[in-house]
Every structure is written in structure tokens, then in C-alpha cells.
Design a protein around this motif. Structure first.
Motif, mmCIF file in Angstrom:
data_model
loop_
_atom_site.group_PDB
_atom_site.id
_atom_site.type_symbol
_atom_site.label_atom_id
_atom_site.label_comp_id
_atom_site.label_asym_id
_atom_site.label_seq_id
_atom_site.Cartn_x
_atom_site.Cartn_y
_atom_site.Cartn_z
ATOM 1 N N HIS A 36 0.844 -1.196 0.000
ATOM 2 C CA HIS A 36 0.000 0.000 0.000
ATOM 3 C C HIS A 36 0.875 1.242 0.000
ATOM 4 C CE1 HIS A 36 1.217 -0.229 4.174
ATOM 5 N NE2 HIS A 36 0.874 1.055 4.296
ATOM 6 N N CYS A 37 0.254 2.380 -0.246
ATOM 7 C CA CYS A 37 0.952 3.661 -0.074
ATOM 8 C C CYS A 37 0.116 4.522 0.861
ATOM 9 C CB CYS A 37 1.173 4.367 -1.410
ATOM 10 S SG CYS A 37 -0.327 4.958 -2.227
ATOM 11 N N LEU A 38 0.778 5.483 1.483
ATOM 12 C CA LEU A 38 0.123 6.427 2.381
ATOM 13 C C LEU A 38 0.393 7.825 1.845
ATOM 14 C CD1 LEU A 38 -1.236 7.427 5.001
ATOM 15 C CD2 LEU A 38 0.971 7.132 6.148
ATOM 16 N N ILE A 39 -0.677 8.564 1.587
ATOM 17 C CA ILE A 39 -0.551 9.923 1.067
ATOM 18 C C ILE A 39 -1.259 10.876 2.017
ATOM 19 C CG2 ILE A 39 -1.114 11.497 -0.826
ATOM 20 C CD1 ILE A 39 -0.919 9.071 -2.722
ATOM 21 N N GLU A 40 -0.529 11.860 2.503
ATOM 22 C CA GLU A 40 -1.072 12.915 3.365
ATOM 23 C C GLU A 40 -1.559 14.031 2.438
ATOM 24 O OE1 GLU A 40 -2.598 15.161 5.765
ATOM 25 O OE2 GLU A 40 -1.635 13.523 6.867
ATOM 26 N N GLY A 41 -2.864 14.133 2.288
ATOM 27 C CA GLY A 41 -3.460 15.072 1.346
ATOM 28 C C GLY A 41 -3.121 16.522 1.608
ATOM 29 N N ARG A 75 -3.327 -0.265 -3.539
ATOM 30 C CA ARG A 75 -4.028 0.191 -2.331
ATOM 31 C C ARG A 75 -3.428 1.513 -1.870
ATOM 32 N NH1 ARG A 75 -3.587 -5.584 -0.755
ATOM 33 N NH2 ARG A 75 -5.677 -6.447 -0.897
ATOM 34 N N MET A 76 -4.319 2.462 -1.573
ATOM 35 C CA MET A 76 -3.883 3.775 -1.121
ATOM 36 C C MET A 76 -4.639 4.168 0.138
ATOM 37 S SD MET A 76 -4.272 7.501 -3.000
ATOM 38 C CE MET A 76 -6.072 7.456 -2.929
ATOM 39 N N VAL A 77 -3.894 4.641 1.135
ATOM 40 C CA VAL A 77 -4.465 5.273 2.321
ATOM 41 C C VAL A 77 -4.254 6.773 2.125
ATOM 42 C CG1 VAL A 77 -4.347 5.512 4.830
ATOM 43 C CG2 VAL A 77 -3.840 3.286 3.756
ATOM 44 N N TYR A 78 -5.322 7.545 2.225
ATOM 45 C CA TYR A 78 -5.265 8.987 1.959
ATOM 46 C C TYR A 78 -5.917 9.724 3.113
ATOM 47 C CZ TYR A 78 -5.886 13.398 -0.580
ATOM 48 O OH TYR A 78 -5.848 14.716 -0.979
#
Length: 174
Positions: A36-41, A75-78
Motif C-alpha cells: 500500500h501507499c500512504l498519502i497525506e493530502g 491500495r492507497m491510504v489517503y
């Protein structure tokens, strides 16, 4: 490996713990070897003057997601305060350039807890204004986030427990 992309959007007022919880979600998924990746919007358009009218956050998300996709991520966590509003979700999904399976979570907390958390990280004269903006946004999020968005309370709970609940909602663990 799943072919259809999946997105986990975490929203909520300032001081609710979005970033802290997202880092714990990331740690749990990493420990379980879930790609997965984690992106801080908030970091996608943080500038002055704010470039919102140019859709910079969405353009930057599109570029970042294309790079992750090229490397095989699905998969992305945003995280972002407003990411759970229907219109914002639509824009973020459009920026992904596909129709991912979406899980959206609105983190909630009481006004006193948000004020306490903000006071622990904010310094200077802007604290009172920040607390008021957080209170106003909490009311707006509560009223306008769609009913299908999961509400997860954070008051009096360990970050690990909140993250475990969210990971469970995502369905990303076997």
C-alpha cells in the motif's frame, strides 16, 4: 494480488488524529506485508496563496498515484480533513483515473478533546482561531459526510485500537 485498486480515505476535523492514526494504519498494514501507499493530502497543495482553484491537490494526487500504480501498488491510504465529503471524494477518485473500491472513515472527537490536542501542538496566537475552525468543520463533516462513511470515535481510545478498527473496515487483511 488484487487487480482493482482500493482506496481508504480518512477524514476528520483538526485535532482528531488523522495523521497519527494513518501512520498506525500504515504500520499495521506493513507488519502484515500488505502492499500500500500512504498519502497525506494536506501536503499536496500546501502553499501560499492557496492554489485550490487550480485543482493542484488533485493534479498532484494523479501524478503520485500514477507513479505508485506503475510500481504495482493497488491500495492507497489517503488522509485529509475534507476527504470524506461526497464531492471531494468524487474529485479524488477521478484523480486516481479509475474506479477503486472505496472505504471512507470520518474520525470524530469532542470539542474539548480536539482543543486539548491542538493546544499540545499549536503555538502562538493562532490557537483560538484553529480551535474554532476545527469546531466548525466538525459540525460540517457531521452534517454533510454521506451516511455510508464510517464514523469512528477517537475520544479515550488508544491509537492502535482506532487503527485496528479502520484496518478491519478496509478488509485489506486476510
Amino acid at each position: 494480488m488484487t487487480l482493482r485498486s482500493q482506496a481508504l480515505f480518512i477524514g476528520g476535523r483538526s485535532g482528531v488524529g488523522k495523521t497519527t492514526v494513518a501512520f498506525e494504519v500504515h504500520a499495521r498494514l506493513s507488519a502484515a506485508r500488505v502492499r500500500h501507499c500512504l498519502i497525506e493530502g494536506d501536503n499536496l497543495d500546501q502553499a501560499y496563496p492557496a492554489p485550490w482553484e487550480h485543482g493542484l491537490a488533485e493534479r498532484n494526487l494523479a501524478a503520485m498515484w500514477a507513479n505508485y500504480r506503475a510500481l504495482g501498488y493497488r491500495r492507497m491510504v489517503y488522509t485529509n480533513t475534507a476527504s470524506v465529503f461526497e464531492g471531494v471524494l468524487g474529485e479524488l477518485i477521478a484523480a486516481m483515473g479509475e474506479q477503486p473500491k472505496v472505504t471512507a472513515v470520518l474520525l470524530t472527537c469532542t470539542d474539548p478533546i480536539a482543543a486539548q490536542r491542538l493546544a499540545s501542538r499549536e503555538i502562538g496566537s493562532a490557537l483560538d482561531a484553529h480551535i474554532e475552525r476545527s469546531r466548525e468543520m466538525a459540525a460540517k463533516l457531521d452534517a454533510e459526510a454521506p451516511d455510508w462513511v464510517h464514523r469512528v470515535g477517537t475520544d479515550g481510545r488508544a491509537v492502535s485500537d482506532i487503527a485496528a478498527e479502520i484496518v478491519g473496515l478496509s478488509g485489506w487483511l486476510p
